[in-house]
Motif scaffolding. Structure first.
Motif, PDB file in Angstrom:
ATOM      1  N   GLU A 159       0.816  -1.216   0.000  1.00  0.00           N
ATOM      2  CA  GLU A 159       0.000   0.000   0.000  1.00  0.00           C
ATOM      3  C   GLU A 159       0.848   1.264   0.000  1.00  0.00           C
ATOM      4  O   GLU A 159       0.434   2.296  -0.535  1.00  0.00           O
ATOM      5  CB  GLU A 159      -0.980  -0.057   1.169  1.00  0.00           C
ATOM      6  CG  GLU A 159      -2.051  -1.119   0.901  1.00  0.00           C
ATOM      7  CD  GLU A 159      -2.945  -1.448   2.080  1.00  0.00           C
ATOM      8  OE1 GLU A 159      -2.692  -0.944   3.196  1.00  0.00           O
ATOM      9  OE2 GLU A 159      -3.901  -2.227   1.883  1.00  0.00           O
ATOM     10  N   LEU A 204       1.587   1.551  -3.669  1.00  0.00           N
ATOM     11  CA  LEU A 204       0.427   2.040  -4.409  1.00  0.00           C
ATOM     12  C   LEU A 204       0.188   3.517  -4.146  1.00  0.00           C
ATOM     13  O   LEU A 204      -0.192   4.267  -5.054  1.00  0.00           O
ATOM     14  CB  LEU A 204      -0.814   1.227  -4.033  1.00  0.00           C
ATOM     15  CG  LEU A 204      -0.795  -0.250  -4.441  1.00  0.00           C
ATOM     16  CD1 LEU A 204      -2.032  -0.965  -3.899  1.00  0.00           C
ATOM     17  CD2 LEU A 204      -0.727  -0.403  -5.963  1.00  0.00           C
ATOM     18  N   ASP A 205       0.386   3.954  -2.906  1.00  0.00           N
ATOM     19  CA  ASP A 205       0.264   5.381  -2.587  1.00  0.00           C
ATOM     20  C   ASP A 205       1.264   6.196  -3.402  1.00  0.00           C
ATOM     21  O   ASP A 205       0.935   7.262  -3.950  1.00  0.00           O
ATOM     22  CB  ASP A 205       0.509   5.624  -1.102  1.00  0.00           C
ATOM     23  CG  ASP A 205      -0.617   5.101  -0.217  1.00  0.00           C
ATOM     24  OD1 ASP A 205      -1.716   4.831  -0.745  1.00  0.00           O
ATOM     25  OD2 ASP A 205      -0.392   4.958   1.003  1.00  0.00           O
ATOM     26  N   HIS A 217       2.602   5.551  -6.243  1.00  0.00           N
ATOM     27  CA  HIS A 217       2.344   5.538  -7.690  1.00  0.00           C
ATOM     28  C   HIS A 217       0.860   5.627  -8.019  1.00  0.00           C
ATOM     29  O   HIS A 217       0.410   5.120  -9.042  1.00  0.00           O
ATOM     30  CB  HIS A 217       2.937   4.261  -8.294  1.00  0.00           C
ATOM     31  CG  HIS A 217       4.418   4.142  -8.143  1.00  0.00           C
ATOM     32  ND1 HIS A 217       5.304   4.914  -8.870  1.00  0.00           N
ATOM     33  CD2 HIS A 217       5.178   3.361  -7.317  1.00  0.00           C
ATOM     34  CE1 HIS A 217       6.549   4.609  -8.512  1.00  0.00           C
ATOM     35  NE2 HIS A 217       6.498   3.671  -7.579  1.00  0.00           N
ATOM     36  N   SER A 218       0.110   6.292  -7.165  1.00  0.00           N
ATOM     37  CA  SER A 218      -1.346   6.343  -7.331  1.00  0.00           C
ATOM     38  C   SER A 218      -1.787   7.003  -8.633  1.00  0.00           C
ATOM     39  O   SER A 218      -2.893   6.751  -9.122  1.00  0.00           O
ATOM     40  CB  SER A 218      -1.982   7.081  -6.150  1.00  0.00           C
ATOM     41  OG  SER A 218      -1.494   8.414  -6.064  1.00  0.00           O
ATOM     42  N   ILE A 274      -2.168   2.114 -12.299  1.00  0.00           N
ATOM     43  CA  ILE A 274      -2.576   2.042 -10.892  1.00  0.00           C
ATOM     44  C   ILE A 274      -3.808   2.881 -10.608  1.00  0.00           C
ATOM     45  O   ILE A 274      -4.695   2.481  -9.845  1.00  0.00           O
ATOM     46  CB  ILE A 274      -1.413   2.497  -9.975  1.00  0.00           C
ATOM     47  CG1 ILE A 274      -0.144   1.680 -10.244  1.00  0.00           C
ATOM     48  CG2 ILE A 274      -1.817   2.394  -8.500  1.00  0.00           C
ATOM     49  CD1 ILE A 274      -0.295   0.196 -10.018  1.00  0.00           C
ATOM     50  N   TYR A 315      -7.010   2.396  -7.765  1.00  0.00           N
ATOM     51  CA  TYR A 315      -6.538   2.999  -6.508  1.00  0.00           C
ATOM     52  C   TYR A 315      -7.711   3.599  -5.752  1.00  0.00           C
ATOM     53  O   TYR A 315      -8.314   4.585  -6.180  1.00  0.00           O
ATOM     54  CB  TYR A 315      -5.488   4.075  -6.806  1.00  0.00           C
ATOM     55  CG  TYR A 315      -4.902   4.710  -5.566  1.00  0.00           C
ATOM     56  CD1 TYR A 315      -3.997   4.010  -4.769  1.00  0.00           C
ATOM     57  CD2 TYR A 315      -5.258   6.008  -5.189  1.00  0.00           C
ATOM     58  CE1 TYR A 315      -3.458   4.592  -3.627  1.00  0.00           C
ATOM     59  CE2 TYR A 315      -4.727   6.592  -4.054  1.00  0.00           C
ATOM     60  CZ  TYR A 315      -3.827   5.877  -3.271  1.00  0.00           C
ATOM     61  OH  TYR A 315      -3.298   6.449  -2.140  1.00  0.00           O
ATOM     62  N   ARG A 338      -7.668  -0.329   1.458  1.00  0.00           N
ATOM     63  CA  ARG A 338      -6.549  -0.397   2.398  1.00  0.00           C
ATOM     64  C   ARG A 338      -6.823  -1.402   3.514  1.00  0.00           C
ATOM     65  O   ARG A 338      -7.845  -1.341   4.203  1.00  0.00           O
ATOM     66  CB  ARG A 338      -6.268   0.978   3.012  1.00  0.00           C
ATOM     67  CG  ARG A 338      -4.942   1.038   3.768  1.00  0.00           C
ATOM     68  CD  ARG A 338      -4.703   2.415   4.368  1.00  0.00           C
ATOM     69  NE  ARG A 338      -4.724   3.486   3.393  1.00  0.00           N
ATOM     70  CZ  ARG A 338      -3.710   3.792   2.597  1.00  0.00           C
ATOM     71  NH1 ARG A 338      -2.598   3.086   2.653  1.00  0.00           N
ATOM     72  NH2 ARG A 338      -3.819   4.788   1.732  1.00  0.00           N
ATOM     73  N   ALA A 383       8.422  -1.109  -7.169  1.00  0.00           N
ATOM     74  CA  ALA A 383       8.032   0.271  -6.873  1.00  0.00           C
ATOM     75  C   ALA A 383       9.159   1.263  -7.133  1.00  0.00           C
ATOM     76  O   ALA A 383       8.901   2.443  -7.393  1.00  0.00           O
ATOM     77  CB  ALA A 383       7.570   0.381  -5.428  1.00  0.00           C
ATOM     78  N   LEU A 411       2.797  -3.845 -10.247  1.00  0.00           N
ATOM     79  CA  LEU A 411       2.094  -3.763  -8.965  1.00  0.00           C
ATOM     80  C   LEU A 411       0.631  -4.161  -9.101  1.00  0.00           C
ATOM     81  O   LEU A 411       0.004  -4.592  -8.126  1.00  0.00           O
ATOM     82  CB  LEU A 411       2.187  -2.345  -8.398  1.00  0.00           C
ATOM     83  CG  LEU A 411       3.555  -1.892  -7.874  1.00  0.00           C
ATOM     84  CD1 LEU A 411       3.501  -0.416  -7.494  1.00  0.00           C
ATOM     85  CD2 LEU A 411       3.979  -2.730  -6.672  1.00  0.00           C
ATOM     86  N   VAL A 412       0.078  -4.032 -10.305  1.00  0.00           N
ATOM     87  CA  VAL A 412      -1.306  -4.452 -10.539  1.00  0.00           C
ATOM     88  C   VAL A 412      -1.464  -5.935 -10.217  1.00  0.00           C
ATOM     89  O   VAL A 412      -2.485  -6.349  -9.657  1.00  0.00           O
ATOM     90  CB  VAL A 412      -1.717  -4.162 -11.999  1.00  0.00           C
ATOM     91  CG1 VAL A 412      -3.088  -4.771 -12.311  1.00  0.00           C
ATOM     92  CG2 VAL A 412      -1.735  -2.661 -12.261  1.00  0.00           C
ATOM     93  N   ALA A 434      -1.694  -6.323  -6.448  1.00  0.00           N
ATOM     94  CA  ALA A 434      -2.999  -5.875  -5.969  1.00  0.00           C
ATOM     95  C   ALA A 434      -4.087  -6.870  -6.356  1.00  0.00           C
ATOM     96  O   ALA A 434      -4.995  -7.150  -5.567  1.00  0.00           O
ATOM     97  CB  ALA A 434      -3.311  -4.493  -6.543  1.00  0.00           C
TER      98      ALA A 434
END
Length: 336
Positions: free
Chosen positions: A84, A87-88, A90-91, A96, A100, A106, A156, A165-166, A169
């Motif tokens: 997370e 993800l934050d 690269h939001s 992403i 997101y 979360r 990341a 990262l997908v 997730a």
């Protein structure tokens, strides 16, 4: 969200995911499919391998000692904390951004709540529960945890690999929204939990609902999964990115299988719950009869079948099949 403990090692970069986990050829990938459909088809073998591992079956059967389940929550907390954070960061990335939604997805905070509950600490603040002896005895990270976290950190930190990262997730969040809802009931029963205590991790907010509103019901969960898949399809459209995400997802399932291998399953745990025996019953239609005990019998039969069959049949197939047969049987049954 990073851990406050200085003794936790920083993940070291990992250049590439394992290439021989579930090798794919160009012919085996239909890149004309949207990424959600492609992932479903191309990761089926890896998914089955992970969910039929000994640790996963122990979790599904309610046979993890409470200490082992708490250790599993420690692992998940660090996994989600790392994911997370990535993800934050690269939001706004094109792959992403469509998936997101930290307000809904979360998991780090809810995991802290559950960990504090199982440890009996006075606060869900990680700075508090990470001082508990049960947690400190978990350090340093076992290699499978370190490798998993290192992979996420490596992706990341590489601008050309962020779309991978997908895959992380996808495996985690869709798993939580799907099988995780079933595991919630198992965990509640195995540890005699009431009023939602210890299962915050499995609760999601409603899509489009107010912050702090009611938790998502089953219909809301279906909508959440559809939204997530649509987001993946919108964000991952390039063929090269599709190949990379599929490759990564297969590796992620292997990483999770290695995490399950860290769990010690007790043969005696989870079997203390009384089971209703129905001699000769081989299907829900035979289990369900007239009378007010029928529904209980059906549920217990399904639980026993799931525990027995997971060694040879994917959990998702068993759950869907039993649910379908149960609904058909119940339509013709009246309870007094």
């Amino acid at each position: 969200m990073s851990s406050p403990l200085s003794e936790i090692p920083s993940p070291s970069p990992v250049s590439n995911p394992p290439s021989d986990v579930f090798p794919m050829t160009e012919k085996s990938l239909d890149l004309s499919l949207p990424i959600s459909a492609l992932l479903r088809a191309a990761t089926a073998a890896a998914h089955e391998s992970a969910e039929t591992s000994a640790g996963a079956k122990g979790l599904l059967a309610g046979r993890l000692p409470k200490e082992e389940y708490t250790k599993f929550l420690f692992i998940l907390w660090h996994l989600y904390d790392t994911l997370e954070t990535a993800l934050d960061t690269h939001s706004s990335h094109p792959a992403i951004a469509p998936i997101y939604n930290p307000t809904i997805l979360r998991r780090t905070d809810s995991l802290s709540v559950d960990i504090a509950f199982f440890l009996g600490t006075t606060s869900s603040d990680p700075a508090v529960w990470q001082q508990h002896p049960q947690y400190t005895s978990f350090l340093p990270f076992p290699p499978p945890v370190q490798i998993y976290l290192s992979r996420i950190t490596s992706i990341a930190s590489s601008p050309t690999e962020v779309h991978r990262l997908v895959a992380h997730a996808y495996v985690r969040y869709l798993g939580d929204l799907s099988g995780g809802q079933f595991i919630k009931r198992i965990v509640s029963k195995a540890y005699n939990l009431e009023d939602g205590e210890g299962t915050s991790f499995f609760e999601f907010a409603r899509l489009g609902g107010p912050a702090g509103g009611d938790n998502a019901a089953s219909g809301d969960i279906i909508k959440l999964k559809a939204w997530f898949r649509e987001g993946m399809d919108a964000g991952v459209r390039d063929d090269a990115e599709k190949r990379a995400v599929v490759e990564e997802a297969n590796s992620v399932f292997k990483y999770n299988e290695n995490l399950f291998a860290l769990l010690n399953v007790s043969e005696g745990e989870g079997d203390e719950h009384p089971k209703i025996k129905v001699p000769g019953a081989k299907c829900p239609r035979q289990v369900v009869g007239s009378g007010k005990e029928s529904l209980v019998r059906l549920v217990e039969w399904a639980r026993g079948e799931l525990a027995r069959r997971t060694a040879i049949i994917p959990v998702s197939v068993v759950v869907v099949g039993l649910s379908y047969l149960a609904l058909r049987s119940l339509k013709a049954t009246q309870f007094s």
